[in-house]
Motif scaffolding. Sequence first.
Motif, PDB file in Angstrom:
ATOM      1  N   LEU A 160       0.816  -1.213   0.000  1.00 37.75           N
ATOM      2  CA  LEU A 160       0.000   0.000   0.000  1.00 37.75           C
ATOM      3  C   LEU A 160       0.852   1.266   0.000  1.00 37.75           C
ATOM      4  O   LEU A 160       0.492   2.269  -0.629  1.00 37.75           O
ATOM      5  N   VAL A 171      -8.313   1.984  -2.207  1.00 36.78           N
ATOM      6  CA  VAL A 171      -8.078   0.555  -2.428  1.00 36.78           C
ATOM      7  C   VAL A 171      -9.242  -0.238  -1.869  1.00 36.78           C
ATOM      8  O   VAL A 171      -9.939   0.198  -0.947  1.00 36.78           O
ATOM      9  N   ILE A 173      -9.711  -3.968  -0.262  1.00 38.45           N
ATOM     10  CA  ILE A 173      -8.886  -5.052   0.265  1.00 38.45           C
ATOM     11  C   ILE A 173      -9.752  -6.260   0.585  1.00 38.45           C
ATOM     12  O   ILE A 173     -10.622  -6.202   1.460  1.00 38.45           O
ATOM     13  N   ILE A 211     -10.173   3.180   2.273  1.00 38.80           N
ATOM     14  CA  ILE A 211     -10.084   1.729   2.277  1.00 38.80           C
ATOM     15  C   ILE A 211     -11.468   1.116   2.356  1.00 38.80           C
ATOM     16  O   ILE A 211     -12.242   1.398   3.279  1.00 38.80           O
TER      17      ILE A 211
END
Length: 337
Positions: A160, A171, A173, A211
Amino acid sequence: MADKIKKSNNFNMPVLSVAPMMDWTDRHCRAFHRVLTRCTLLYTEMITAPALVRGGAGHLLAFDPAEHPVALQLGGSDPAELARAARMGSDEGYSEINLNCGCPSDRVQSGTFGAVLMRAPDRVAEAAAAMIAAQPRPVTVKCRIGVDEQVPEIALPAFLEKIAAAGVARVQIHARKAWLAGLSPKENRDVPPLDYTLVYRIKTAFPGLHISINGGVDSLDAAQRHLDTVDGVMIGRAAYQRPYDILAEADARIFGSATPVITREQAARAMIDHARRHIATGGRLHHVTRHMLGLYAGQPGGRHWRRILSEGASHPDASADLIETALGAVSDHARAA
């Protein structure tokens, strides 16, 4: 770590999304999901950059503007090729370009992209920077917490840090490792244990990085619990297999929309015109209805709905009227109950 995140790739950050899923999230699936939710971000299936740039597969980028907000997921590992593919996606009108660093299939590994890229953060950072420079849409990355022998607590932050420094601001995840040898793609979605707490710790370590958590999220209640800690939630199989349960109330519960929640019957009827248009251009009914089989999952008459569409829609002469027939069977069952 957070001070290395560039701000040149910031944009409106979605809170809920439906994961890109091979063989599932095609344009007919997205049309159906968009009937259920106006706010949730939708993704294409993964489309490989080589297919677009060298294979003449630009037709795979076609989508209906009514699908917005919709993102394009790309697979690939060559920065120049990914940059060209990203530009093609931007020109087509996608609102986001996503790089797949999480798919564990053998076919993807042989192309040196997907989850295997977790081992090559410098290559991913180079590719992301090239994609950002090539076009104006935001570039995001979907990844795992690690692969094979990697220690996620070490590998994930290092990965990251590299891509954030390249300009990636968001992102997704998948909170599982991927085992590239020994597990099938299906097993990789279930066998490696989920580690949500690691993703939570990553959010603390990277406060400036948006995130979204993915993997095993099977209800809006679960999504709301995750949102207490992370910025977004990406839901995969549950949104496909039980689309109404996951998506129909998403706008109200997740986004605060005051728009009335659509009923199952309304959602089914809204797809009839879509199905007719598709058939009129030479398509088959099952291309559309295969994504609608879970609409009545767990509901009275749900078996009749699924059976009628499953058995009838694949017939070469099947028309969109079959959806009406299936709705009638659901109603008859409800009256008889």
